[in-house]
Design a protein around this motif. Structure first.
Motif, short mmCIF file in Angstrom:
data_model
loop_
_atom_site.label_atom_id
_atom_site.label_comp_id
_atom_site.label_asym_id
_atom_site.label_seq_id
_atom_site.Cartn_x
_atom_site.Cartn_y
_atom_site.Cartn_z
N ALA A 77 42.45 11.00 15.35
CA ALA A 77 43.88 10.70 15.30
C ALA A 77 44.71 11.96 15.02
O ALA A 77 45.70 12.22 15.69
CB ALA A 77 44.14 9.63 14.25
N ASP A 78 44.34 12.73 14.05
CA ASP A 78 45.15 13.88 13.63
C ASP A 78 44.30 15.14 13.68
O ASP A 78 43.84 15.64 12.67
CB ASP A 78 45.68 13.62 12.20
N ARG A 79 44.10 15.63 14.90
CA ARG A 79 43.28 16.83 15.06
C ARG A 79 44.07 18.06 14.64
O ARG A 79 45.24 18.20 14.98
CB ARG A 79 42.83 16.97 16.51
N ARG A 80 43.41 18.93 13.90
CA ARG A 80 44.04 20.19 13.47
C ARG A 80 43.13 21.35 13.87
O ARG A 80 42.02 21.14 14.34
CB ARG A 80 44.24 20.18 11.95
N GLU A 81 43.63 22.56 13.60
CA GLU A 81 42.86 23.75 13.96
C GLU A 81 41.49 23.78 13.29
O GLU A 81 40.53 24.29 13.84
CB GLU A 81 43.66 24.98 13.56
N THR A 82 41.42 23.25 12.08
CA THR A 82 40.16 23.32 11.32
C THR A 82 39.33 22.04 11.47
O THR A 82 38.37 21.85 10.73
CB THR A 82 40.45 23.57 9.83
N SER A 83 39.71 21.17 12.40
CA SER A 83 38.94 19.93 12.60
C SER A 83 37.54 20.23 13.13
O SER A 83 37.37 21.05 14.04
CB SER A 83 39.64 19.04 13.64
N ARG A 84 36.57 19.59 12.55
CA ARG A 84 35.19 19.63 13.05
C ARG A 84 34.55 18.27 12.85
O ARG A 84 34.99 17.49 12.00
CB ARG A 84 34.36 20.67 12.29
N LEU A 85 33.53 18.01 13.64
CA LEU A 85 32.70 16.84 13.38
C LEU A 85 31.59 17.30 12.44
O LEU A 85 30.83 18.22 12.76
CB LEU A 85 32.15 16.28 14.69
N SER A 86 31.50 16.65 11.30
CA SER A 86 30.60 17.17 10.26
C SER A 86 29.13 17.04 10.62
O SER A 86 28.29 17.72 10.03
CB SER A 86 30.90 16.51 8.91
N CYS A 87 28.81 16.21 11.61
CA CYS A 87 27.40 16.13 12.02
C CYS A 87 26.99 17.38 12.80
O CYS A 87 25.80 17.61 13.03
CB CYS A 87 27.12 14.88 12.85
N GLN A 88 27.97 18.17 13.20
CA GLN A 88 27.69 19.38 13.98
C GLN A 88 27.76 20.64 13.12
O GLN A 88 27.67 21.75 13.62
CB GLN A 88 28.66 19.49 15.15
N ILE A 89 27.93 20.46 11.82
CA ILE A 89 27.95 21.61 10.89
C ILE A 89 26.66 21.57 10.08
O ILE A 89 26.39 20.60 9.37
CB ILE A 89 29.15 21.53 9.93
N GLN A 90 25.88 22.62 10.20
CA GLN A 90 24.62 22.69 9.46
C GLN A 90 24.84 23.37 8.11
O GLN A 90 25.63 24.31 8.00
CB GLN A 90 23.58 23.51 10.24
N VAL A 91 24.13 22.90 7.13
CA VAL A 91 24.12 23.55 5.82
C VAL A 91 23.20 24.76 5.89
O VAL A 91 22.09 24.67 6.42
CB VAL A 91 23.61 22.57 4.73
N THR A 92 23.70 25.89 5.40
CA THR A 92 22.87 27.11 5.31
C THR A 92 23.08 27.71 3.92
O THR A 92 24.04 27.36 3.22
CB THR A 92 23.28 28.16 6.36
N ASP A 93 22.22 28.63 3.56
CA ASP A 93 22.41 29.31 2.26
C ASP A 93 23.73 30.06 2.23
O ASP A 93 24.41 30.12 1.20
CB ASP A 93 21.25 30.27 1.99
N ASP A 94 24.11 30.64 3.36
CA ASP A 94 25.36 31.40 3.43
C ASP A 94 26.59 30.51 3.25
O ASP A 94 27.67 31.00 2.96
CB ASP A 94 25.49 32.11 4.78
N ARG A 95 26.40 29.24 3.47
CA ARG A 95 27.54 28.31 3.38
C ARG A 95 27.57 27.57 2.05
O ARG A 95 28.19 26.52 1.93
CB ARG A 95 27.50 27.31 4.54
N ASP A 96 26.89 28.10 1.07
CA ASP A 96 26.91 27.48 -0.26
C ASP A 96 28.36 27.33 -0.73
O ASP A 96 29.13 28.30 -0.66
CB ASP A 96 26.12 28.36 -1.24
N GLY A 97 28.74 26.14 -1.14
CA GLY A 97 30.11 25.90 -1.59
C GLY A 97 31.04 25.46 -0.48
O GLY A 97 32.24 25.27 -0.71
N LEU A 98 30.47 25.29 0.72
CA LEU A 98 31.29 24.85 1.86
C LEU A 98 32.16 23.66 1.46
O LEU A 98 31.66 22.67 0.91
CB LEU A 98 30.36 24.45 3.02
N THR A 99 33.44 23.79 1.74
CA THR A 99 34.40 22.78 1.30
C THR A 99 35.05 22.15 2.53
O THR A 99 35.52 22.86 3.42
CB THR A 99 35.47 23.42 0.40
N VAL A 100 35.05 20.83 2.55
CA VAL A 100 35.69 20.10 3.65
C VAL A 100 36.61 19.01 3.09
O VAL A 100 36.33 18.42 2.06
CB VAL A 100 34.65 19.47 4.62
N HIS A 101 37.70 18.80 3.80
CA HIS A 101 38.66 17.76 3.42
C HIS A 101 38.42 16.53 4.29
O HIS A 101 38.23 16.65 5.51
CB HIS A 101 40.10 18.26 3.63
#
Ligand code: FES
Length: 106
Positions: A77-101
């Motif tokens: 409904a409300d796509r923004r520049e930082t919109s992502r589908l979270s199933c397509q974001i992998q957790v990595t060590d470099d992304r420790d603390g990754l924050t999503v709204h």
């Protein structure tokens, strides 16, 4: 073990442990994060796992792939520049603390 931070609509936050290689959607569902449904199980076909990646992590996470991009156009409904589908974001060590709204609706 990396952490993922979920920010809810009311500004509350949940910090949860995540496994490297797991998707952010899977982390959310496993931890009962409200507002992330993941109806298709991570097959990039439902768009019920939409999140906004926090600005500090947007460059590291990067943009959507072609299929994800189409789904974001059609299913969110409300796509923004930082919109992502979270199933397509992998957790990595470099992304420790990754924050999503979490968006208002899926
Ligand atoms: S879980 Fe269906 S598109 Fe992400």
């Amino acid at each position: 073990m990396p952490k993922v931070v979920f920010i809810t609509l009311d500004g509350g936050q949940r910090v949860v442990d995540a496994n490297v290689g797991e998707s952010v959607m899977a982390v959310a569902v496993r931890n009962g994060i409200p507002g992330i449904i993941g109806e298709c199980g991570g097959n990039c076909s439902c768009a019920t796992c939409h999140v906004y990646v926090a600005d500090d992590y947007a460059a590291e996470v990067g943009g959507a792939g072609d299929m994800e991009d189409d789904l974001l156009d059609l299913g969110v409904a409300d796509r923004r520049e930082t919109s992502r589908l979270s199933c397509q974001i992998q957790v990595t060590d470099d992304r420790d603390g990754l924050t999503v709204h979490i968006p208002e609706e899926q």
